[in-house]
Design an enzyme around this catalytic site. Structure first.
Site, PDB file in Angstrom:
ATOM      1  N   THR A 227       1.395  -8.177   2.393  1.00 23.62           N
ATOM      2  CA  THR A 227       2.579  -7.467   2.895  1.00 23.62           C
ATOM      3  C   THR A 227       2.147  -6.031   3.216  1.00 23.62           C
ATOM      4  O   THR A 227       1.693  -5.760   4.317  1.00 23.62           O
ATOM      5  CB  THR A 227       3.736  -7.500   1.877  1.00 23.62           C
ATOM      6  OG1 THR A 227       3.257  -7.092   0.588  1.00 23.62           O
ATOM      7  CG2 THR A 227       4.326  -8.898   1.772  1.00 23.62           C
ATOM      8  N   THR A 279       5.413  -7.298  -4.762  1.00 25.11           N
ATOM      9  CA  THR A 279       5.098  -8.460  -5.579  1.00 25.11           C
ATOM     10  C   THR A 279       3.605  -8.662  -5.747  1.00 25.11           C
ATOM     11  O   THR A 279       2.820  -8.412  -4.866  1.00 25.11           O
ATOM     12  CB  THR A 279       5.699  -9.706  -4.921  1.00 25.11           C
ATOM     13  OG1 THR A 279       7.101  -9.557  -4.894  1.00 25.11           O
ATOM     14  CG2 THR A 279       5.357 -10.970  -5.664  1.00 25.11           C
ATOM     15  N   GLU A 372      -0.188   1.288  -3.110  1.00 28.22           N
ATOM     16  CA  GLU A 372       0.412   1.978  -1.965  1.00 28.22           C
ATOM     17  C   GLU A 372       0.191   3.489  -2.061  1.00 28.22           C
ATOM     18  O   GLU A 372       0.670   4.141  -2.988  1.00 28.22           O
ATOM     19  CB  GLU A 372       1.900   1.653  -1.892  1.00 28.22           C
ATOM     20  CG  GLU A 372       2.155   0.201  -1.516  1.00 28.22           C
ATOM     21  CD  GLU A 372       3.599  -0.232  -1.655  1.00 28.22           C
ATOM     22  OE1 GLU A 372       3.904  -1.333  -1.181  1.00 28.22           O
ATOM     23  OE2 GLU A 372       4.413   0.517  -2.237  1.00 28.22           O
ATOM     24  N   SER A 510      11.778  -2.008   7.601  1.00 27.39           N
ATOM     25  CA  SER A 510      11.762  -1.877   9.065  1.00 27.39           C
ATOM     26  C   SER A 510      10.491  -2.457   9.667  1.00 27.39           C
ATOM     27  O   SER A 510       9.553  -2.770   8.983  1.00 27.39           O
ATOM     28  CB  SER A 510      11.906  -0.408   9.450  1.00 27.39           C
ATOM     29  OG  SER A 510      10.851   0.352   8.914  1.00 27.39           O
TER      30      SER A 510
END
Length: 510
Positions: A227, A279, A372, A510
């Site tokens: 992701t 996740t 991240e 988005s």
């Protein structure tokens, strides 16, 4: 006068640290390039026998996006702008029913694929031959979590679609026993799966003509897990059990919403919500022959020292899952033969657990590396604790401290934040911690700089700020907390908190 000088000195130190931090951040941006550094190719000789994979781009996230399509952009124009989209749907197939084990999130809001997969393993454990599985269906873009009755129906439909369309493949066992399917999903929460898209793609995935077991096919399957990940997390290795070679391959994903606390298959009433922490998913496949019950014990032990010891942002996902399959094909004389399986009393069991644990740790650390916006990789060890539970609990608290993570990002040796966080843990964990015995040190894992102790036996140690500042400019940092009140230890892996983390998560849907 004195206070004025102290104030000026403090401002000067901050200015120097600010310039140094900016320079290091610019240098880090050039060096971080995570895909080039951590996305490693695998060797065909390390791929376990008897497993085949396929993947495709289904357009799952685009199908559920709340962002309206641009009416001025045609479908052909959109496709042309991204001619090689990342796969988001994949199938992993064992040519024979494989022994299966799994660990799942403790989050109260378990996703539908978690509930379905958990039940498959529970039902399998009641059978004489134990839990056996042949396929795993993976999708990214939609978590199918908090989707109510519709989500459960969609998950069950996915299982039935795989059963219906899995075409005969050379060497694929056609026995009805053990042909179960497990599900792995990751992505946006609260949105149903785009089933028309899924239904269109599963027949293609299950086509025996595209099921393969070469390095590139496994790499594309790993990409289907992703992701916000910046690189596919894929590793494979060969090792020996009882003098015979066996192979193991693993894929995991995760960069945000990472603070797992998984447990083995259990009925909902038997699992507490635990510590509620994108996740984390993982799939490990081996051609070793391991009995299902022993496989579950091995996975529980490995996960407790790996995936349950990582944190990016302190949030436990609704979908956290690790699946382990063992098909016994390393010693098979034919595609349908299964060697004698290792059980907990076998001399090969502990070596298998050791190999699995090391492999899980390697995979789990890749998630932290890819956190991240992360610029720092931090290993924290709590030593000489009264129990593993205490050590793990204290570290689990520390790695969720925003103050600690910000200090690491700013390269500030503000060790008081470590003690404040650890000391604020649940009283059941801190009751045996003697503050007068605790020591804290910063360590450079590369050995370029000497270790620096900042607290010894509960007393602060005067340190050279320049020296510790240099140590903290390193990308990899280790912190050691010595409780001096027992013999157990635990290691956790986490990262810093940067501005980029906020930017990524402000725009996630988005």
């Amino acid at each position: 006068m004195i206070s004025s000088l102290l104030s000026r000195s403090s401002i000067a130190r901050r200015a120097v640290r600010g310039f140094a931090s900016t320079a290091v951040q610019l240098d880090a941006s050039a060096k971080l390039n995570k895909p080039a550094r951590f996305a490693q190719p695998i060797s065909a000789s390390d791929i376990p026998k008897g497993f085949v994979v396929s993947s495709t781009y289904a357009g799952i996230k685009a199908a559920i996006s709340p962002k309206p399509a641009d009416p001025n952009t045609s479908a052909s124009t959109a496709a042309a702008s991204n001619p090689n989209p990342k796969p988001d749907l994949a199938l992993i197939v064992s040519t024979v029913p494989a022994a299966a084990a799994g660990t799942f999130t403790r989050n109260v809001f378990k996703a539908a694929p978690v509930v379905v997969s958990n039940q498959v393993l529970l039902d399998g454990a009641k059978k004489e031959q134990g839990a056996r599985v042949q396929t795993v269906l993976v999708n990214s873009g939609c978590a199918n979590a908090v989707t109510g009755t519709q989500g459960m129906q969609d998950a069950e439909s996915c299982v039935e679609l795989v059963k219906k369309h899995l075409a005969p493949h050379p060497g694929l066992a056609q026995s009805s026993e053990g042909r179960e399917t497990l599900l792995l999903s990751t992505g946006v929460i609260g949105v149903p799966l785009p089933m028309p898209t899924i239904k269109r793609c599963i027949p293609h995935l299950a086509n025996g003509m595209i099921l393969r077991s070469d390095p590139e096919s496994w790499r594309e399957t790993a990409r289907a897990f992703m992701t916000t990940d910046t690189f596919p997390k894929l590793r494979a290795k060969t090792f020996k059990l009882g003098g015979k070679e066996v192979r193991m391959i693993g894929i995991d994903k995760g960069a945000g919403m990472i603070h797992p606390a998984m447990t083995g298959p259990a009925v909902p009433s038997a699992v507490s919500s635990g510590q509620l922490h994108a996740t984390m998913l993982g799939l490990i496949a081996t051609d070793a022959a391991v009995q299902p019950k022993a496989l579950q014990v091995a996975l529980n032990r490995a996960v407790s020292r790996s995936f349950n010891c990582i944190s990016v942002d302190g949030d436990m996902s609704t979908n956290d899952t690790i699946i382990l399959l063992a098909n016994g094909q390393s010693a098979a004389s034919s595609s349908t033969a299964v060697a004698n399986e290792i059980d907990e009393s076998s001399p090969d069991f502990e070596p298998f657990v050791s190999e699995l644990t090391a492999f899980c740790q390697e995979l789990s650390k890749l998630i932290v590396r890819d956190g991240e916006g992360a610029e720092k990789f931090v290993e924290i060890t709590c030593t000489n604790a009264p129990s593993y539970t205490v050590a793990h609990g204290l570290l689990s608290r520390l790695v969720t401290s925003m103050l600690f993570k910000c200090a690491i990002h700013g390269q500030d040796a503000n060790w008081g934040r470590i003690l404040a966080s650890v000391g604020g843990a649940d009283p059941s964990l801190t009751k045996d911690v003697d503050a007068s015995k605790v020591s804290v040190s910063f360590v450079d894992p590369t050995g370029e700089f000497e270790s620096i102790t900042v607290l010894r036996d509960g007393n602060p140690v005067k340190v050279d700020e320049d020296e510790i500042g240099k140590l903290l400019t390193k990308e990899d940092i280790k912190v050691v907390i010595d409780l001096q009140n027992g013999k157990e230890d635990c290691t956790y892996w986490t990262c810093d908190l940067s501005r980029e983390y906020i930017e990524i998560n402000a725009d996630y849907r988005s």
